[in-house]
Design an enzyme around this catalytic site. Structure first.
Site, PDB file in Angstrom:
ATOM      1  N   GLY A  82      -5.316  -7.698  14.976  1.00 47.86           N
ATOM      2  CA  GLY A  82      -5.675  -8.910  15.693  1.00 47.86           C
ATOM      3  C   GLY A  82      -6.349  -8.523  17.002  1.00 47.86           C
ATOM      4  O   GLY A  82      -5.953  -7.550  17.641  1.00 47.86           O
ATOM      5  N   ARG A  99       0.800  -1.228   0.000  1.00 45.98           N
ATOM      6  CA  ARG A  99       0.000   0.000   0.000  1.00 45.98           C
ATOM      7  C   ARG A  99       0.838   1.286   0.000  1.00 45.98           C
ATOM      8  O   ARG A  99       0.297   2.366  -0.170  1.00 45.98           O
ATOM      9  CB  ARG A  99      -0.961  -0.003   1.202  1.00 45.98           C
ATOM     10  CG  ARG A  99      -2.182  -0.869   0.964  1.00 45.98           C
ATOM     11  CD  ARG A  99      -3.062  -0.915   2.180  1.00 45.98           C
ATOM     12  NE  ARG A  99      -2.486  -1.749   3.231  1.00 45.98           N
ATOM     13  CZ  ARG A  99      -2.878  -1.700   4.506  1.00 45.98           C
ATOM     14  NH1 ARG A  99      -3.785  -0.851   4.890  1.00 45.98           N
ATOM     15  NH2 ARG A  99      -2.319  -2.501   5.397  1.00 45.98           N
ATOM     16  N   ARG A 126      34.332  43.441  -6.788  1.00 45.83           N
ATOM     17  CA  ARG A 126      33.315  44.099  -7.592  1.00 45.83           C
ATOM     18  C   ARG A 126      33.970  44.838  -8.765  1.00 45.83           C
ATOM     19  O   ARG A 126      34.993  45.494  -8.598  1.00 45.83           O
ATOM     20  CB  ARG A 126      32.636  45.091  -6.664  1.00 45.83           C
ATOM     21  CG  ARG A 126      31.391  45.673  -7.135  1.00 45.83           C
ATOM     22  CD  ARG A 126      31.021  46.782  -6.164  1.00 45.83           C
ATOM     23  NE  ARG A 126      30.949  46.329  -4.769  1.00 45.83           N
ATOM     24  CZ  ARG A 126      31.108  47.149  -3.735  1.00 45.83           C
ATOM     25  NH1 ARG A 126      31.389  48.410  -3.909  1.00 45.83           N
ATOM     26  NH2 ARG A 126      31.010  46.688  -2.511  1.00 45.83           N
ATOM     27  N   ASN A 145      -4.042  -6.393  19.372  1.00 50.13           N
ATOM     28  CA  ASN A 145      -2.669  -6.863  19.522  1.00 50.13           C
ATOM     29  C   ASN A 145      -1.725  -5.868  18.850  1.00 50.13           C
ATOM     30  O   ASN A 145      -1.867  -5.564  17.670  1.00 50.13           O
ATOM     31  CB  ASN A 145      -2.556  -8.237  18.852  1.00 50.13           C
ATOM     32  CG  ASN A 145      -1.126  -8.707  18.726  1.00 50.13           C
ATOM     33  OD1 ASN A 145      -0.282  -8.348  19.545  1.00 50.13           O
ATOM     34  ND2 ASN A 145      -0.860  -9.520  17.709  1.00 50.13           N
ATOM     35  N   THR A 170       4.154 -13.930  10.122  1.00 45.07           N
ATOM     36  CA  THR A 170       4.981 -13.351  11.186  1.00 45.07           C
ATOM     37  C   THR A 170       5.730 -14.419  12.004  1.00 45.07           C
ATOM     38  O   THR A 170       6.855 -14.185  12.442  1.00 45.07           O
ATOM     39  CB  THR A 170       4.126 -12.469  12.122  1.00 45.07           C
ATOM     40  OG1 THR A 170       2.902 -13.139  12.416  1.00 45.07           O
ATOM     41  CG2 THR A 170       3.797 -11.142  11.471  1.00 45.07           C
ATOM     42  N   ARG A 180      19.472  21.738   7.806  1.00 43.44           N
ATOM     43  CA  ARG A 180      19.444  20.404   7.219  1.00 43.44           C
ATOM     44  C   ARG A 180      20.287  19.380   7.959  1.00 43.44           C
ATOM     45  O   ARG A 180      20.538  18.289   7.457  1.00 43.44           O
ATOM     46  CB  ARG A 180      19.842  20.487   5.752  1.00 43.44           C
ATOM     47  CG  ARG A 180      18.784  21.211   4.929  1.00 43.44           C
ATOM     48  CD  ARG A 180      19.259  21.451   3.526  1.00 43.44           C
ATOM     49  NE  ARG A 180      19.852  20.265   2.945  1.00 43.44           N
ATOM     50  CZ  ARG A 180      20.850  20.258   2.070  1.00 43.44           C
ATOM     51  NH1 ARG A 180      21.364  21.412   1.670  1.00 43.44           N
ATOM     52  NH2 ARG A 180      21.339  19.138   1.604  1.00 43.44           N
ATOM     53  N   ASN A 231      30.138  25.438  -1.727  1.00 44.68           N
ATOM     54  CA  ASN A 231      30.925  24.373  -1.079  1.00 44.68           C
ATOM     55  C   ASN A 231      31.021  23.107  -1.911  1.00 44.68           C
ATOM     56  O   ASN A 231      31.706  22.174  -1.543  1.00 44.68           O
ATOM     57  CB  ASN A 231      30.321  24.033   0.288  1.00 44.68           C
ATOM     58  CG  ASN A 231      28.894  23.509   0.161  1.00 44.68           C
ATOM     59  OD1 ASN A 231      28.187  23.835  -0.788  1.00 44.68           O
ATOM     60  ND2 ASN A 231      28.485  22.688   1.105  1.00 44.68           N
ATOM     61  N   TYR A 232      30.326  23.068  -3.043  1.00 43.75           N
ATOM     62  CA  TYR A 232      30.212  21.793  -3.763  1.00 43.75           C
ATOM     63  C   TYR A 232      30.777  21.898  -5.171  1.00 43.75           C
ATOM     64  O   TYR A 232      30.425  22.811  -5.926  1.00 43.75           O
ATOM     65  CB  TYR A 232      28.732  21.394  -3.823  1.00 43.75           C
ATOM     66  CG  TYR A 232      28.473  20.063  -4.475  1.00 43.75           C
ATOM     67  CD1 TYR A 232      29.059  18.895  -3.972  1.00 43.75           C
ATOM     68  CD2 TYR A 232      27.643  19.950  -5.578  1.00 43.75           C
ATOM     69  CE1 TYR A 232      28.822  17.660  -4.562  1.00 43.75           C
ATOM     70  CE2 TYR A 232      27.393  18.716  -6.174  1.00 43.75           C
ATOM     71  CZ  TYR A 232      27.989  17.579  -5.661  1.00 43.75           C
ATOM     72  OH  TYR A 232      27.756  16.368  -6.238  1.00 43.75           O
TER      73      TYR A 232
HETATM   74  C1  UD1 Z   1       0.095  -8.314  12.784  1.00 45.49           C
HETATM   75  C2  UD1 Z   1      -0.541  -9.265  13.815  1.00 45.49           C
HETATM   76  C3  UD1 Z   1      -1.800  -8.632  14.371  1.00 45.49           C
HETATM   77  C4  UD1 Z   1      -1.469  -7.275  14.966  1.00 45.49           C
HETATM   78  C5  UD1 Z   1      -0.730  -6.394  13.969  1.00 45.49           C
HETATM   79  C6  UD1 Z   1      -0.205  -5.155  14.667  1.00 45.49           C
HETATM   80  C7  UD1 Z   1      -0.039 -11.563  13.067  1.00 45.49           C
HETATM   81  C8  UD1 Z   1      -0.557 -12.775  12.419  1.00 45.49           C
HETATM   82  N1  UD1 Z   1      -0.853 -10.544  13.181  1.00 45.49           N
HETATM   83  O1  UD1 Z   1      -0.835  -8.200  11.735  1.00 45.49           O
HETATM   84  O2  UD1 Z   1      -2.387  -9.463  15.346  1.00 45.49           O
HETATM   85  O3  UD1 Z   1      -2.662  -6.657  15.404  1.00 45.49           O
HETATM   86  O4  UD1 Z   1       0.390  -7.067  13.400  1.00 45.49           O
HETATM   87  O5  UD1 Z   1       0.314  -4.222  13.752  1.00 45.49           O
HETATM   88  O6  UD1 Z   1       1.108 -11.560  13.501  1.00 45.49           O
HETATM   89  N2  UD1 Z   1       6.450  -9.649   8.355  1.00 45.49           N
HETATM   90  C9  UD1 Z   1       7.568 -10.353   7.986  1.00 45.49           C
HETATM   91  N3  UD1 Z   1       7.416 -11.512   7.295  1.00 45.49           N
HETATM   92  C10 UD1 Z   1       6.197 -12.017   6.984  1.00 45.49           C
HETATM   93  C11 UD1 Z   1       5.055 -11.290   7.373  1.00 45.49           C
HETATM   94  C12 UD1 Z   1       5.213 -10.108   8.060  1.00 45.49           C
HETATM   95  O7  UD1 Z   1       8.697  -9.940   8.259  1.00 45.49           O
HETATM   96  O8  UD1 Z   1       6.161 -13.094   6.374  1.00 45.49           O
HETATM   97  C13 UD1 Z   1       6.630  -8.386   9.100  1.00 45.49           C
HETATM   98  C14 UD1 Z   1       6.115  -7.182   8.355  1.00 45.49           C
HETATM   99  O9  UD1 Z   1       7.151  -6.584   7.601  1.00 45.49           O
HETATM  100  C15 UD1 Z   1       5.635  -6.268   9.486  1.00 45.49           C
HETATM  101  C16 UD1 Z   1       5.280  -7.229  10.594  1.00 45.49           C
HETATM  102  O10 UD1 Z   1       5.879  -8.463  10.293  1.00 45.49           O
HETATM  103  O11 UD1 Z   1       6.674  -5.418   9.937  1.00 45.49           O
HETATM  104  C17 UD1 Z   1       3.770  -7.400  10.740  1.00 45.49           C
HETATM  105  O12 UD1 Z   1       3.278  -7.947   9.521  1.00 45.49           O
HETATM  106  P1  UD1 Z   1       1.929  -7.454   8.871  1.00 45.49           P
HETATM  107  O13 UD1 Z   1       1.714  -8.210   7.644  1.00 45.49           O
HETATM  108  O14 UD1 Z   1       1.920  -5.979   8.812  1.00 45.49           O
HETATM  109  O15 UD1 Z   1       0.906  -7.992   9.992  1.00 45.49           O
HETATM  110  P2  UD1 Z   1      -0.531  -7.470  10.301  1.00 45.49           P
HETATM  111  O16 UD1 Z   1      -1.484  -8.063   9.340  1.00 45.49           O
HETATM  112  O17 UD1 Z   1      -0.509  -6.012  10.458  1.00 45.49           O
END
Ligand code: UD1
Ligand code: CA
Length: 425
Positions: A145, A17, A414, A175, A84, A305, A358-359
């Protein structure tokens, strides 16, 4: 009780997204990737060994981690993003033999603070817990979750939005995706997780169910401010997080005695320190790491900056840009100037439209400008670096200075004025 602490940051997800070629966790808030902000908080909480799980854009993420966090973090590759729990499994090799506390974070929640993580880990350790789950109450829990509790208010399971029935969807406790595990007692359960759910993913949340079923000590930890766990999934959320982070900084500065005339149009990075009685006028942007003294006046429309050190009683005015500049006390740079890679002494006056060149775009190198105490520079001057202006020297308006100027000297490049009489006739 102080226990060992290591952290795994899950950062392999795609971030569809964001609609971007840049991996999601490398999008920046105040010129620092959101992953860096998560890592900073982990390190602040006391975690010196951190493992970042990479997948999408792994080469770019690994490059960033080794350059910016080489001493604090290593990467573990998750080749396919199967969920996850699978992401954490990908880091398991690097945790072999580890028996301390493991903090698990998501790479896309940059607002989590070091203080909160510190308290969370402390809570986990003091309870001698096997699993602690961070939760929060959201008015709009959609997408997260849900934390399901039993009749005794104990945590029973976590159900994902996509797997939830109508009743579960009404639960407002969500969660956060942040956990503490006693790795010695919990790591075995990780590999028992199955992908029997609507997404055919290995859910880390199922480790909580496993913990309860195998009589482990599982605790929820309810976070007071839900802001901290805002996840970045879109450019809109990135802007929202930037705004929250900026307001946190402005509040902290105002509480400590800095005047912020218009918080709406003022952007100051979390890494900037400002002393009391300095006034920040509207439409000021301050990025990167900077130190600003007391009784300064910055703005309106100034842009710092990064890597700037500004001492007391300094004025930085409209359309002035500074980068890697040290400005000693009582110096004025009031209008339309660029000062970069520069040292500017005390009681210096820099006229309107002064530019440090400077660059060198051919060699792609930058050079330094040194302006000693009590120098006075007229308007519309170009200082071609490397160059040094000696103490009390005077630079005539419109000059292009390419070589050093001695103390107390006047330098003017000048061209003389030519006047053609009766030209119009
Ligand atoms: C997850 C939780 C959900 C919680 C939410 C909070 C699970 C199944 N669900 O859902 O309960 O409310 O986070 O934000 O865990 N990632 C990996 N590898 C993967 C999948 C994900 O590294 O295979 C990483 C993603 O980059 C991200 C994080 O894990 O940083 C969470 O993954 P995402 O797909 O965003 O989980 P949610 O659906 O948001
Ligand atoms: Ca998410």
């Amino acid at each position: 009780m102080i226990k060992d602490l290591k952290t795994v940051i899950l950062a392999a997800g795609k971030g569809t997204r964001m609609k971007s070629d840049t991996p999601k966790v490398l999008h920046e808030i105040f010129s620092k990737p959101i992953l860096g902000r998560v890592l900073d908080s982990a390190i602040l909480s006391g975690s010196k060994e951190n493992i970042v799980v990479t997948g999408h854009g792994a080469d770019k993420v690994e490059k960033y981690i080794s350059a910016a966090y080489g001493d604090y973090a290593v990467c573990a590759l998750q080749e396919k993003q199967l969920g996850t729990a699978h992401a954490l499994m990908s880091a398991a090799d690097k945790l072999k033999g580890y028996e301390g506390t493991l903090l698990v974070l998501c790479g896309d929640t940059p607002l989590i603070t070091g203080e909160t993580l510190f308290d969370f880990v402390k809570f986990h350790n003091e309870n001698n817990a096997d699993i602690t789950v961070m939760s929060a109450l959201f008015d709009n829990p959609f997408g997260y979750g849900r934390i399901v509790r039993d009749g005794n208010n104990n945590i029973k399971a976590i159900i994902e939005e996509k797997d939830a029935d109508i009743e579960t969807k009404k639960i407002k406790e969500i969660n956060a995706g942040i956990y503490c595990f006693n790795w010695k007692t919990v790591s075995g359960g990780l590999f028992e997780i199955k992908n029997y759910n609507s997404q055919n993913e290995y859910y880390l949340t199922d480790l909580i169910k496993w913990g309860i079923e195998s009589s482990k000590k599982v605790f929820p930890y309810v976070l007071q401010s839900g802001d901290e766990i805002l996840g970045i999934n879109s450019k809109k959320q990135l802007a929202e997080a930037t705004k929250i982070m900026k307001m946190r900084k402005l509040d902290e500065l105002m509480d400590s005695g800095v005047t912020i005339v218009d918080p709406d149009t003022t952007y100051i990075s979390p890494e900037t320190e400002i002393e009391p009685d300095t006034v920040i006028l509207p439409s000021v942007v301050i990025e990167g790491k900077n130190k600003i003294g007391k009784n300064c006046k910055i703005g309106p429309f100034s842009h710092l900056r990064g890597d700037c050190v500004i001492e007391d009683y300094v004025k930085i005015g409209n359309f002035v840009e500074l980068k890697k500049a040290t400005v000693k006390s009582h110096t004025n740079i009031c209008h339309l100037s660029y000062v970069g890679d520069s040292f500017v002494g005390e009681h210096v006056n820099i006229g309107a439209g002064t530019i440090t060149a400077n660059y060198d775009s051919r060699t792609k190198t930058k050079s330094k400008t040194t302006i000693e105490n009590n120098v006075s520079i007229g308007s519309n001057v170009v200082l071609v670096a490397p160059v040094k202006l000696g103490e009390k020297s005077f630079i005539g308006a419109g000059s292009v200075i390419t070589t050093d100027v001695e103390n107390n000297a006047l330098a003017v490049t000048r061209s003389p004025k030519k006047e053609i009489k009766n030209y119009i006739k």
